[in-house]
Motif scaffolding. Structure first.
Motif, short mmCIF file in Angstrom:
data_model
loop_
_atom_site.label_atom_id
_atom_site.label_comp_id
_atom_site.label_asym_id
_atom_site.label_seq_id
_atom_site.Cartn_x
_atom_site.Cartn_y
_atom_site.Cartn_z
N PHE A 66 -37.19 48.04 -38.27
CA PHE A 66 -38.04 47.02 -37.66
C PHE A 66 -37.52 46.68 -36.27
CE2 PHE A 66 -38.43 46.48 -42.18
CZ PHE A 66 -39.74 46.10 -42.39
N ASN B 40 -42.60 46.87 -51.37
CA ASN B 40 -42.07 47.99 -52.14
C ASN B 40 -42.12 47.73 -53.64
OD1 ASN B 40 -40.93 50.24 -50.28
ND2 ASN B 40 -40.41 48.31 -49.27
N VAL C 208 -40.20 40.55 -46.94
CA VAL C 208 -41.24 41.45 -46.45
C VAL C 208 -41.04 42.86 -47.04
CG1 VAL C 208 -41.84 42.71 -44.32
CG2 VAL C 208 -41.78 40.20 -44.33
C1 LIG Z 1 -43.30 47.37 -43.41
C2 LIG Z 1 -44.46 47.70 -44.32
C3 LIG Z 1 -45.75 47.84 -43.78
C4 LIG Z 1 -46.83 48.14 -44.62
N1 LIG Z 1 -48.09 48.26 -44.07
C5 LIG Z 1 -49.14 48.54 -44.88
C6 LIG Z 1 -50.45 48.61 -44.35
O1 LIG Z 1 -50.70 48.42 -43.16
N2 LIG Z 1 -51.48 48.88 -45.22
C7 LIG Z 1 -51.26 49.11 -46.56
O2 LIG Z 1 -52.22 49.36 -47.29
N3 LIG Z 1 -50.02 49.05 -47.10
C8 LIG Z 1 -48.97 48.75 -46.28
N4 LIG Z 1 -47.71 48.65 -46.81
C9 LIG Z 1 -47.50 48.97 -48.24
C10 LIG Z 1 -47.79 47.84 -49.22
O3 LIG Z 1 -47.29 46.61 -48.78
C11 LIG Z 1 -47.15 48.23 -50.56
O4 LIG Z 1 -47.75 49.42 -51.04
C12 LIG Z 1 -47.16 47.12 -51.60
O5 LIG Z 1 -46.30 47.50 -52.65
C13 LIG Z 1 -48.54 46.82 -52.13
O6 LIG Z 1 -48.43 45.86 -53.13
P1 LIG Z 1 -49.56 45.68 -54.25
O7 LIG Z 1 -49.68 47.02 -54.95
O8 LIG Z 1 -49.04 44.61 -55.13
O9 LIG Z 1 -50.82 45.32 -53.54
C14 LIG Z 1 -46.62 48.32 -46.00
C15 LIG Z 1 -45.33 48.16 -46.55
C16 LIG Z 1 -44.27 47.86 -45.71
C17 LIG Z 1 -42.90 47.69 -46.32
#
Ligand SMILES: Cc1cc2nc3c(=O)[nH]c(=O)nc-3n(C[C@H](O)[C@H](O)[C@H](O)COP(=O)(O)O)c2cc1C
Length: 195
Positions: A177, A100, A95
């Protein structure tokens, strides 16, 4: 104790069964962290998401806030579909890893050793190692431009028979968490309509 979740071997692939879409709130109402899978024109991706809410049973509606800088945003906005997958606490490092890094750096199913399973109503894959997977189609995109808020209809739900109540992850911010705890019931004190 540092809140480490100990994993015994690689996470297993769950055997999921059809589940009534009107009942998906049983899993999402407590606000667990979810993994959102998407696909568009041969590309697939996964992001971690904590900002979601239940909006109805029939039709079964959910809302998700997706930041437009995420690569998933463009796949999801174009395809108007996604799968919302529920990981159990054992997947905490997956997760965090998925949340990240960017899908532009490579395929996250391969990078994190996850099994993509074919969905029935959408092109986005289900994640085999997640306890539940909810196939969604865009119900209302009117808040996407202004708020990044996608309102989904769950069109198909797949849920593992066991465990009945998975141990889920709940994000507190600052890299911390909360893990879901014991189940307590006050059912007899509820108005039937509030259950
Ligand atoms: C615990 C956690 C919660 C997250 N919640 C959200 C969220 O609610 N909405 C969002 O847009 N990004 C959220 N993110 C960030 C995305 O998961 C992150 O920017 C990710 O790298 C996006 O991947 P992508 O660029 O491949 O789509 C969260 C990340 C973490 C670690």
């Amino acid at each position: 104790m540092h809140g480490e979740v100990v994993m015994a071997g690689p996470p297993k692939v769950f055997h999921k069964r059809d589940f009534p879409v009107a009942e998906v709130r049983r899993f999402l109402e407590p606000g667990p962290i979810v993994l959102v899978s998407s696909a568009w024109k041969g590309e697939r991706n996964i992001m971690t998401l904590g900002w979601h809410m239940v909006m109805g049973f029939e039709p079964s509606l959910l809302a998700c806030y997706i930041w437009e800088e995420n690569h998933s945003f463009s796949l999801i906005r174009r395809s108007r579909q996604c799968v919302i997958n529920l990981p159990a606490a054992e997947l905490v490092d997956t997760v965090v890893g998925i949340g990240n890094c960017s899908g532009t750096e490579g395929d996250k199913f391969e990078r994190f050793g996850l099994t993509a399973q074919r969905a029935t109503q959408v092109d986005a894959p289900l994640i085999g190692q997640c306890h539940s997977s909810f196939e969604c189609k865009l119900h209302d995109g009117s808040q996407v431009g202004k708020h990044g808020l996608f309102i989904w209809e769950v069109v198909k739900a797949h849920v593992a028979a066991t465990p009945k109540i998975p141990t889920t992850l709940h994000y507190r911010g600052e890299g911390r968490f909360m893990v879901s705890g014991p189940d307590i019931s006050r059912r007899s004190r509820f108005k039937p309509g509030n259950l």
